[in-house]
Design a protein around this motif. Structure first.
Motif, PDB file in Angstrom:
ATOM      1  N   UNK A 109      14.848   9.130  -7.190  1.00 19.66           N
ATOM      2  CA  UNK A 109      13.778   8.318  -6.594  1.00 19.66           C
ATOM      3  C   UNK A 109      13.648   8.600  -5.113  1.00 19.66           C
ATOM      4  N   UNK A 110      14.780   8.638  -4.419  1.00 22.09           N
ATOM      5  CA  UNK A 110      14.744   8.894  -2.975  1.00 22.09           C
ATOM      6  C   UNK A 110      14.194  10.283  -2.685  1.00 22.09           C
ATOM      7  N   UNK A 111      14.552  11.277  -3.506  1.00 21.18           N
ATOM      8  CA  UNK A 111      14.047  12.634  -3.277  1.00 21.18           C
ATOM      9  C   UNK A 111      12.526  12.669  -3.431  1.00 21.18           C
ATOM     10  N   UNK A 112      12.022  11.989  -4.456  1.00 22.03           N
ATOM     11  CA  UNK A 112      10.566  11.992  -4.655  1.00 22.03           C
ATOM     12  C   UNK A 112       9.861  11.328  -3.478  1.00 22.03           C
ATOM     13  N   UNK A 113      10.473  10.297  -2.929  1.00 23.78           N
ATOM     14  CA  UNK A 113       9.881   9.631  -1.761  1.00 23.78           C
ATOM     15  C   UNK A 113       9.969  10.511  -0.525  1.00 23.78           C
ATOM     16  N   UNK A 114      11.070  11.260  -0.388  1.00 24.03           N
ATOM     17  CA  UNK A 114      11.205  12.185   0.738  1.00 24.03           C
ATOM     18  C   UNK A 114      10.104  13.238   0.710  1.00 24.03           C
ATOM     19  N   UNK A 115       9.687  13.610  -0.465  1.00 22.25           N
ATOM     20  CA  UNK A 115       8.700  14.671  -0.604  1.00 22.25           C
ATOM     21  C   UNK A 115       7.270  14.149  -0.623  1.00 22.25           C
ATOM     22  N   UNK A 116       7.107  12.811  -0.465  1.00 22.65           N
ATOM     23  CA  UNK A 116       5.770  12.232  -0.411  1.00 22.65           C
ATOM     24  C   UNK A 116       5.138  12.523   0.945  1.00 22.65           C
ATOM     25  N   UNK A 117       3.813  12.401   1.062  1.00 26.34           N
ATOM     26  CA  UNK A 117       3.145  12.687   2.343  1.00 26.34           C
ATOM     27  C   UNK A 117       3.694  11.868   3.493  1.00 26.34           C
ATOM     28  N   UNK A 118       4.014  10.601   3.243  1.00 28.29           N
ATOM     29  CA  UNK A 118       4.599   9.761   4.294  1.00 28.29           C
ATOM     30  C   UNK A 118       5.804   9.033   3.719  1.00 28.29           C
ATOM     31  N   UNK A 119       6.972   9.655   3.789  1.00 32.05           N
ATOM     32  CA  UNK A 119       8.154   9.040   3.190  1.00 32.05           C
ATOM     33  C   UNK A 119       8.516   7.747   3.896  1.00 32.05           C
ATOM     34  N   UNK A 120       9.177   6.823   3.171  1.00 33.37           N
ATOM     35  CA  UNK A 120       9.596   5.575   3.804  1.00 33.37           C
ATOM     36  C   UNK A 120      10.681   5.831   4.831  1.00 33.37           C
ATOM     37  N   UNK A 121      10.996   4.822   5.651  1.00 32.75           N
ATOM     38  CA  UNK A 121      12.035   4.997   6.675  1.00 32.75           C
ATOM     39  C   UNK A 121      13.387   5.345   6.067  1.00 32.75           C
ATOM     40  N   UNK A 122      14.223   5.902   6.940  1.00 33.92           N
ATOM     41  CA  UNK A 122      15.552   6.375   6.556  1.00 33.92           C
ATOM     42  C   UNK A 122      16.367   5.273   5.896  1.00 33.92           C
ATOM     43  N   UNK A 123      16.335   4.038   6.476  1.00 36.91           N
ATOM     44  CA  UNK A 123      17.136   2.944   5.922  1.00 36.91           C
ATOM     45  C   UNK A 123      16.707   2.610   4.504  1.00 36.91           C
ATOM     46  N   UNK A 172      -2.505   8.426  -2.511  1.00 35.92           N
ATOM     47  CA  UNK A 172      -1.161   8.455  -3.089  1.00 35.92           C
ATOM     48  C   UNK A 172      -0.095   7.968  -2.134  1.00 35.92           C
ATOM     49  N   UNK A 173      -0.513   7.253  -1.091  1.00 35.97           N
ATOM     50  CA  UNK A 173       0.434   6.768  -0.088  1.00 35.97           C
ATOM     51  C   UNK A 173       0.783   5.309  -0.400  1.00 35.97           C
ATOM     52  N   UNK A 174       1.801   5.128  -1.212  1.00 36.14           N
ATOM     53  CA  UNK A 174       2.181   3.789  -1.661  1.00 36.14           C
ATOM     54  C   UNK A 174       2.667   2.934  -0.497  1.00 36.14           C
ATOM     55  N   UNK A 175       3.377   3.548   0.451  1.00 38.37           N
ATOM     56  CA  UNK A 175       3.935   2.775   1.565  1.00 38.37           C
ATOM     57  C   UNK A 175       2.844   2.088   2.365  1.00 38.37           C
ATOM     58  N   UNK A 176       1.793   2.830   2.738  1.00 38.30           N
ATOM     59  CA  UNK A 176       0.720   2.215   3.521  1.00 38.30           C
ATOM     60  C   UNK A 176      -0.019   1.175   2.684  1.00 38.30           C
ATOM     61  N   UNK A 177      -0.179   1.436   1.403  1.00 42.53           N
ATOM     62  CA  UNK A 177      -0.804   0.434   0.529  1.00 42.53           C
ATOM     63  C   UNK A 177       0.001  -0.862   0.537  1.00 42.53           C
ATOM     64  N   UNK A 178       1.317  -0.761   0.508  1.00 44.10           N
ATOM     65  CA  UNK A 178       2.162  -1.954   0.533  1.00 44.10           C
ATOM     66  C   UNK A 178       2.078  -2.671   1.883  1.00 44.10           C
ATOM     67  N   UNK A 179       2.026  -1.900   2.965  1.00 48.69           N
ATOM     68  CA  UNK A 179       1.842  -2.515   4.277  1.00 48.69           C
ATOM     69  C   UNK A 179       0.544  -3.315   4.306  1.00 48.69           C
ATOM     70  N   UNK A 217       5.398  -1.659  -5.571  1.00 45.44           N
ATOM     71  CA  UNK A 217       6.549  -1.296  -4.743  1.00 45.44           C
ATOM     72  C   UNK A 217       7.832  -1.114  -5.511  1.00 45.44           C
ATOM     73  N   UNK A 218       7.768  -1.239  -6.838  1.00 44.66           N
ATOM     74  CA  UNK A 218       8.959  -1.067  -7.671  1.00 44.66           C
ATOM     75  C   UNK A 218       8.950   0.331  -8.266  1.00 44.66           C
ATOM     76  N   UNK A 219       9.964   1.108  -7.926  1.00 37.60           N
ATOM     77  CA  UNK A 219      10.041   2.475  -8.424  1.00 37.60           C
ATOM     78  C   UNK A 219      11.101   2.551  -9.504  1.00 37.60           C
ATOM     79  N   UNK A 220      11.346   3.751  -9.993  1.00 37.54           N
ATOM     80  CA  UNK A 220      12.295   3.920 -11.098  1.00 37.54           C
ATOM     81  C   UNK A 220      13.654   3.321 -10.761  1.00 37.54           C
ATOM     82  N   UNK A 221      14.260   2.716 -11.768  1.00 34.75           N
ATOM     83  CA  UNK A 221      15.563   2.095 -11.559  1.00 34.75           C
ATOM     84  C   UNK A 221      15.463   0.722 -10.946  1.00 34.75           C
TER      85      UNK A 221
END
Length: 920
Positions: free
Chosen positions: A103-117, A550-557, A586-590
């Motif tokens: 899950x984290x890898x897929x988010x890293x490869x997204x256009x705007x990955x979520x913050x490191x934490x 496809x930018x889920x993070x900004x949609x959630x913001x 905002x709920x991803x796999x797992x």
């Protein structure tokens, strides 16, 4: 271009057949490592010692003998980029658990990955769900100097799954809470004194591993002079392998020459052929290397770097194989023996010698390396070497072409910032794309003022671009950054809106990512300015565009901001519905929840508090706070959540925990106000919530003092952004019995509300007007006005807006309850407020002790509160120091600060004052 991972960083170093098995250290590593059911007893193994002590060899040998899956990551300087670091950590873990961190890898490869934490939290959750154990080894951790990574490892240790064990290898103790881990029995440490070879181990190493035939006294002399330093013994052995008389060498080595180590390394180098010396010096520029890379920088017919003329240069592969066979400080990094690195100490020595050679030769090496890396799609390495070669044109071109997809895509802002700083300033300013990338790097790394200045400087350059479409695209991107700077740094909401709208007019329709950022900026600035219709329209559009991109993070913001807007305006059910929309998005796999979902969580918590579902409100707020605290850039939302939590706890009757929670909020508030820029417009909701907390405690005077200091009065203009404060001023005036001024304030607010649709403020004004009528003896109008409030409150389910007035509203509620037309929600409100008043009724204060009063004081920090609790428990300064792993003098300093903040002079007085203030 996606980021290319060097798989060689993930290989566990191979053991040589004749390596020394150090049983005493292996026993220490194995001691109480695991429980009977396979879980790990401790969290951390730390191996910390200077270079050349065999740290990596020890752990490699340990891993090979364990019946446990182990992930290995060899770190280097480039891993100080947080997202690159976690990407490699995940890759290492996937070597032993193939699906770990997917899950984290897929988010890293997204256009705007979520913050490191957020990525780290997602990874921890993934690891907690894995079947089986894993050991994660971070080798050469001393190269990490990024504090965010140190904080992340601390977070991992605090939340480490019991099936994971962390091993850190480095030259120095890392910046981690080691004292706490030691005190809790959660770590074992191996240091230089543990790693020194004993006489027996030195004998085995020199005579068996290195093939010498030294007498016992010669081994003892070498062991004594090296103090068991493994690298020193190896250097000595290499120098002695071709010497006819070892006794003479040992005698010289046994002298007091402080340059012995330099001499040994020199002996090793000088015994190599000119071709090998040339190879060693040139390839020392690399952290890791392979034969094709070495061939690229050496080239046929090249002159050596001061090593003499050579007739024939063997192939790089042949030289590498020879070095490997002779154990000449070269370490294979993969099972195929394609990638290698030099022993760190040896590499340092080679690089020091290389610096003595002509500068143009070294520059040429880096230029050739950059070309090879570019050809092989290793962007970061290509740019690094281009910059070292001062080939700024190549570096600038690579950054221009790839930074948006590679660096921006993985949020490696710090890396981009370092690259841009290395480029000539005039070159950056003269190239529009580079200029904008520099502005992004400045903004995202917190250099807001510098970003604002750069935008002003480069604007004329962008306006001079001849191609119209390109000019508009560049100016549109500039306006997006300018809007973000205006919102976050200067607090200039008008400029934020202006720049965001200009961006929308310039950006092409297919640039969805930048367009949704611009829309989000418009919505957030409109919220601060209390322009609900504009905010709602912009945020709803931002959600749609973000989802299309496809930018889920900004949609959630955007969904979270919409929930905040509806909550502020009083549409509780809309706010709850927006949470229901955000949660599955905002709920991803797992079942991992993305951090931005926390914004909507915190709003739902406030909705549930208003509906008096306090238990569920507390649970939702805790989840929302945990999610938002994973993200950078959301301190205002975290502050709102902490204030809401304090209000929930206070309503639940847990005054003590409410005070502690509010204390945390006060600390965060102090940090926010201490930052550069004006953050006050962004924290209005939290500050208003703090005033309501004080009023619920029966402290209208404290609220009045704060409002007066802010300039909120019946004479002051009610400006955009201050409406909530003016409503609270009206309530303070009613609570204080200043009825004439309260009436004036309510009349002013009523005129504003005639032009604005806001159920929340309308209900609150009706309640206050009803209480004012009641106080002036106009019972009939009081009942009628309260009826209006109750009827307006029923569709949205408002309860606590009435209940929070406490005892003062009970008589009026009871009067209205006697009416036949009493609204159905009145019964529930009256029942809650009566029950809360019954629970909070206390016997009168005993003689000699005055009732508790509110005493303003400077907020105590977490460490100070901890020390204060230990004082209350009766511990002495020495005992507190031992408990917290601090010195007695440090405890005395803390105590002095605590006394000053609480306005007392002695320990007993401090404890008493803290108890009065519900701090302990």
């Amino acid at each position: 271009m996606s980021e290319t991972l060097l798989r060689t960083k993930l290989y566990i170093p191979a053991l040589r057949p004749s390596h020394i098995q150090r049983q005493q250290l292996l026993d220490k590593l194995n001691d109480r490592l695991q429980t009977a059911d396979g879980l790990f007893n401790r969290k951390l193994t730390l191996v910390s010692a200077p270079p050349g002590f065999g740290k990596t060899t020890l752990i490699s040998g340990w891993i090979h003998q364990l019946d446990q899956p182990a992930a290995w990551l060899s770190l280097d300087d480039s891993d100080n980029e947080p997202n690159r670091f976690i990407h490699y950590v995940i890759a290492a873990l996937q070597e032993v658990h193939g699906q770990a961190g997917e899950t984290a890898v897929s988010l890293l490869q997204s256009p705007q990955p979520p913050p490191f934490d957020t990525l780290l939290t997602i990874l921890i959750n993934d690891l907690a769900d894995l079947n089986g154990q894993a050991i994660l080894v971070l080798d050469d951790y001393h190269v990490i100097h990024n504090l965010d990574i140190h904080k992340a490892i601390t977070f991992l240790l605090d939340n480490q799954p019991p099936r994971l064990h962390l091993v850190i290898i480095g030259r120095e103790d890392p910046v981690l809470p080691l004292h706490r881990l030691r005190g809790g029995g959660q770590m074992v440490g191996i240091h230089a004194q543990d790693l020194r070879f004993t006489l027996d181990e030195a004998t085995q190493f020199l005579n068996e591993t290195m093939g010498l035939s030294l007498r016992p006294e010669e081994v003892a002399a070498l062991e004594r002079r090296t103090e068991g330093w493994v690298a020193g013994l190896q250097l000595a052995a290499l120098s002695m392998q071709e010497m006819p008389d070892s006794a003479e060498f040992v005698a010289a080595f046994a002298g007091d020459d402080r340059y012995i180590t330099d001499y040994l390394i020199g002996e090793v180098i000088e015994r190599q052929s000119p071709q090998v010396q040339d190879f060693l010096l040139k390839t020392a520029i690399f952290e890791r290397f392979c034969a094709p890379l070495c061939d690229a920088i050496l080239g046929a017919g090249d002159r050596g770097l001061g090593t003499g003329k050579h007739d024939h240069m063997p192939s790089s592969r042949a030289i590498i194989e020879r070095l490997d066979q002779r154990n000449l400080f070269i370490i294979p990094l993969d099972n195929k023996r394609e990638w290698y690195r030099y022993h760190h100490l040896f590499a340092d020595f080679l690089r020091a010698r290389l610096r003595d050679r002509p500068e143009e030769d070294i520059v040429d090496l880096h230029r050739r390396a950059a070309a090879w890396y570019e050809e092989n799609s290793l962007l970061a390495e290509a740019i690094d070497h281009a910059l070292k070669a001062e080939d700024f044109q190549r570096a600038g071109r690579l950054i221009e072409q790839n930074a948006l997809t590679t660096i921006f895509g993985h949020a490696q802002w710090a890396t981009l910032f370092e690259w841009m700083e290395a480029l000539p300033a005039e070159m950056v300013k003269g190239r529009p794309r580079l200029s904008l990338q520099y502005a992004w790097a400045l903004f995202t790394t917190g250099h807001w003022e510098a970003a604002a200045n750069l935008l002003e400087e480069i604007k004329p350059v962008l306006e001079a671009v001849e191609q119209t479409n390109e000019k508009e695209r560049l100016l549109g991107e500039l306006s997006v950054i300018a809007a973000l700077v205006a919102y976050s740094h200067s607090g200039d909401m008008g400029r934020c809106t202006e720049q965001a709208r200009r961006a929308l007019s310039l950006l092409p329709e297919d640039n969805l990512t930048l367009r949704c950022v611009a829309l989000l900026s418009i919505g957030e600035s409109a919220m601060v300015q209390e322009d609900a219709p504009v905010a709602r329209q912009a945020l709803e559009e931002a959600v749609d565009v973000a989802l299309a991109a496809g930018n889920i993070a900004i949609a959630l913001f955007a969904l979270g901001d919409l929930a905040r807007l509806e909550m502020t305006e009083g549409y509780l059910r809309r706010a709850a519905e927006l949470y229901q929309r955000a949660r599955p998005l905002g709920t991803v796999e797992g079942n991992t929840i993305l951090g931005p979902t926390g914004i909507a969580c915190i709003q739902l918590g406030e909705v549930l508090r208003e509906w008096n579902d306090l238990k569920k409100a507390e649970s939702v707020l805790r989840e929302g706070l945990a999610l938002c605290q994973q993200l950078t850039g959301l301190p205002n939302i975290v502050l709102e959540g902490q204030v809401n939590m304090a209000r929930v706890l206070l309503a639940s009757g847990d005054d003590r925990l409410a005070a502690v929670t509010m204390q945390e909020a006060e600390s965060l508030l102090a940090n926010l106000l201490g930052q550069s820029g004006d953050v006050r417009p962004m924290i209005t909701v939290a500050l208003a919530g703090r005033l309501r907390y004080w009023l619920a405690q029966g402290k209208p005077d404290a609220a009045a003092r704060w409002l007066d200091a802010k300039g909120i009065s019946v004479e002051a203009t009610i400006s955009p952004g201050d409406l909530a404060y003016h409503v609270l001023l009206a309530r303070v005036l009613v609570d204080q019995g200043r009825l004439t001024m309260a009436q004036r304030q309510l009349e002013r607010l009523a005129k504003i509300m005639e032009e604005r649709e806001s159920p929340r403020f309308s209900i609150e004004l009706f309640i206050l007007q009803a209480l004012l009528y009641q106080a002036t003896g106009d019972g009939s109008r009081a009942e009628t006005t309260l009826m209006q409030a109750l009827q307006l409150a029923e569709p949205e389910g408002y309860l606590r807006l009435f209940v929070d007035h406490g005892e003062s509203i009970i008589p009026l509620l009871e009067q209205v309850a006697g009416r036949r037309s009493a609204p159905p929600n009145l019964k529930a409100i009256l029942s809650i407020v009566r029950e809360e008043q019954r629970v909070t009724e206390k016997p009168p204060p005993t003689a000699g002790r005055s009732p508790r009063t509110f005493v303003p004081f400077e907020p105590l920090k977490d460490q100070e509160l901890q020390i204060l609790r230990l004082m209350a428990a009766g511990l002495s300064n020495r005992e507190i120091a031992d408990e917290l792993f601090l010195s007695v003098n440090t405890i005395k300093v803390y105590a002095s600060r605590i006394y000053g903040k609480l306005g007392v002079h002695r320990r007993g007085e401090a404890v008493a004052r803290a108890q009065e203030l519900d701090l302990i």
